[in-house]
Enzyme design. Structure first.
Site, PDB file in Angstrom:
ATOM      1  N   HIS A  78       0.802  -1.229   0.000  1.00 43.03           N
ATOM      2  CA  HIS A  78       0.000   0.000   0.000  1.00 43.03           C
ATOM      3  C   HIS A  78       0.830   1.272   0.000  1.00 43.03           C
ATOM      4  O   HIS A  78       0.303   2.344  -0.259  1.00 43.03           O
ATOM      5  CB  HIS A  78      -0.941  -0.019   1.215  1.00 43.03           C
ATOM      6  CG  HIS A  78      -1.567  -1.355   1.427  1.00 43.03           C
ATOM      7  ND1 HIS A  78      -1.013  -2.314   2.263  1.00 43.03           N
ATOM      8  CD2 HIS A  78      -2.650  -1.934   0.853  1.00 43.03           C
ATOM      9  CE1 HIS A  78      -1.748  -3.415   2.207  1.00 43.03           C
ATOM     10  NE2 HIS A  78      -2.742  -3.219   1.364  1.00 43.03           N
ATOM     11  N   GLU A 130      -2.777   3.347   2.246  1.00 41.08           N
ATOM     12  CA  GLU A 130      -2.309   3.956   0.990  1.00 41.08           C
ATOM     13  C   GLU A 130      -2.455   5.480   1.038  1.00 41.08           C
ATOM     14  O   GLU A 130      -1.573   6.218   0.594  1.00 41.08           O
ATOM     15  CB  GLU A 130      -3.078   3.385  -0.212  1.00 41.08           C
ATOM     16  CG  GLU A 130      -2.546   3.975  -1.531  1.00 41.08           C
ATOM     17  CD  GLU A 130      -3.251   3.457  -2.771  1.00 41.08           C
ATOM     18  OE1 GLU A 130      -3.773   2.320  -2.745  1.00 41.08           O
ATOM     19  OE2 GLU A 130      -3.279   4.192  -3.773  1.00 41.08           O
ATOM     20  N   SER A 228      -9.807  -2.194   0.644  1.00 44.20           N
ATOM     21  CA  SER A 228     -10.545  -1.126  -0.045  1.00 44.20           C
ATOM     22  C   SER A 228     -11.076  -1.604  -1.390  1.00 44.20           C
ATOM     23  O   SER A 228     -12.264  -1.465  -1.700  1.00 44.20           O
ATOM     24  CB  SER A 228      -9.622   0.081  -0.232  1.00 44.20           C
ATOM     25  OG  SER A 228     -10.181   1.007  -1.118  1.00 44.20           O
TER      26      SER A 228
HETATM   27  O1  0CH Z   1      -7.534  -2.466  -1.578  1.00 43.95           O
HETATM   28  P1  0CH Z   1      -6.567  -2.104  -0.525  1.00 43.95           P
HETATM   29  O2  0CH Z   1      -5.769  -0.876  -0.869  1.00 43.95           O
HETATM   30  O3  0CH Z   1      -7.176  -1.971   0.839  1.00 43.95           O
HETATM   31  O4  0CH Z   1      -5.454  -3.233  -0.423  1.00 43.95           O
HETATM   32  P2  0CH Z   1      -5.442  -4.810  -0.608  1.00 43.95           P
HETATM   33  O5  0CH Z   1      -6.769  -5.403  -0.336  1.00 43.95           O
HETATM   34  O6  0CH Z   1      -4.295  -5.297   0.179  1.00 43.95           O
HETATM   35  O7  0CH Z   1      -5.160  -5.020  -2.160  1.00 43.95           O
HETATM   36  C1  0CH Z   1      -3.938  -4.732  -2.731  1.00 43.95           C
HETATM   37  C2  0CH Z   1      -3.811  -3.303  -3.140  1.00 43.95           C
HETATM   38  C3  0CH Z   1      -2.567  -2.703  -2.565  1.00 43.95           C
HETATM   39  C4  0CH Z   1      -2.301  -1.269  -2.916  1.00 43.95           C
HETATM   40  O8  0CH Z   1      -2.933  -0.788  -4.048  1.00 43.95           O
END
Ligand code: 0CH
Ligand code: SF4
Length: 315
Positions: A78, A130, A228
């Site tokens: 992130h 992020e 997210s």
């Molecule tokens: O969707 P988020 O940003 O909460 O993160 P995740 O579920 O770990 O998915 C990977 C996206 C990482 C950064 O874009």
């Protein structure tokens, strides 16, 4: 006699290139330096992934202060505020940054606008790692956060003629378009990317949900409550007319009673959810219905990111 059910399986779904790379970074770091390897924040927002890496020797912490200086530390996909690698360098730690290159691209955009004398507006979710990481690329006060169209009316930039916007990579494409329109209406001089900074993976997964939404009685999104991009898929499903759309971490979470009598169900997975959990959910349906799986593919992805050089070199 089990009833017939069509299971529309969205594609693309699940792991994106940034998640794939981040997980590989942790695995390769453990191979290179041995256990324990520390990871600041969940490498990606998925308990199954985190538990698997923990079993291999990763130790997950929230802050750099929780890591000993003599063990390697990895920063999650992130992204992190600039102060984090700076502090790791000051403590002379070995660190590897698993920030997705598409998040780093937004960091660089913010930096460039700042150097050109522009104040930033970030469209993102308050408190999300992020957002904290991207806002933390610039000094405090240089990035104004907006989460909704309503927030646009409330911000007070230094000079409305010197503004640029950036976004989190995992937002709803449609909600963000509305916020960008509101920003442009209030600040006609605002500069931004062509559309926004939402990445290819987020965009494609949302498109695939829109394609299956009209065909289904219910949508299940496999993903974590703190993910997210996964939560956005549930919202996109609902906005596209799906009366029942739920986030489930794995098959055990499915509320069969709430699903009721089904003829067609949609299944997708957030960018941090492994395919093994998708298969688990499909198997759970197979145990209760006579299932026909129909793959609905709205895009093909062939993005791959290399791991940092330090991990490609021998120890
Ligand atoms: O969707 P988020 O940003 O909460 O993160 P995740 O579920 O770990 O998915 C990977 C996206 C990482 C950064 O874009
Ligand atoms: Fe990168 Fe997009 Fe995946 Fe985030 S969701 S890790 S920005 S490819």
């Amino acid at each position: 006699m089990p009833t017939d059910l069509t299971l529309y399986l969205a594609a693309p779904r699940g792991f994106c290139a940034g998640v794939d790379r981040a997980i590989k970074i942790v695995e390769m770091a453990i191979e290179k330096w041995g256990a324990p390897v520390y990871v600041r924040h969940e490498i990606v927002h998925n308990k199954f992934v985190v538990d698997g890496l923990r079993a291999k020797g990763a130790v997950f912490v929230e802050e750099l202060d929780d890591c000993p200086a003599d063990r390697p530390v990895i920063f999650s996909a992130h992204g992190v505020p600039k102060s984090v690698p700076a502090e790791a360098a000051r403590r002379e730690m070995v660190f590897v940054d698993a920030t997705c290159p598409l998040v780093s691209k937004v960091h660089i955009e913010a930096e460039r606008h700042h150097q050109n004398g522009l104040q930033m507006v970030m469209i993102g979710h308050a408190g999300h790692p992020e957002t904290l990481g991207t806002m933390g690329q610039l000094p405090q006060g240089e990035v104004l956060l907006v989460e909704t169209v309503a927030d646009v009316a409330g911000i007070a930039p230094r000079d409305p003629a010197k503004l640029a916007f950036i976004t989190q990579t995992t937002l709803s494409v449609d909600d963000t378009a509305d916020i960008v329109a509101a920003l442009k209406a209030r600040f006609p001089a605002i500069i931004g990317p062509h559309k926004e900074d939402i990445c290819y993976a987020t965009t494609n997964r949302q498109e695939a949900v829109k394609a299956i939404a009209p065909k289904i009685d219910a949508l299940l999104v496999i993903g974590a409550p703190n993910s997210s991009n996964s939560k956005r898929l549930v919202e996109v499903g609902r906005a596209a007319g799906c009366g029942y759309a739920q986030l489930v971490q794995r098959a055990d979470d499915i509320d069969w009673r709430a699903l009721g009598a089904l003829k067609a169900v949609g299944v997708t997975a957030g960018a941090s959810a492994p395919e093994v959990l998708v298969n688990e959910v499909i198997d759970a349906f197979r145990a209760r219905f006579d299932v026909t799986v129909d793959l609905v593919e709205t895009a093909r992805e062939n993005v791959e990111f290399k791991v940092p050089r330090v991990l490609r070199e021998p120890a």
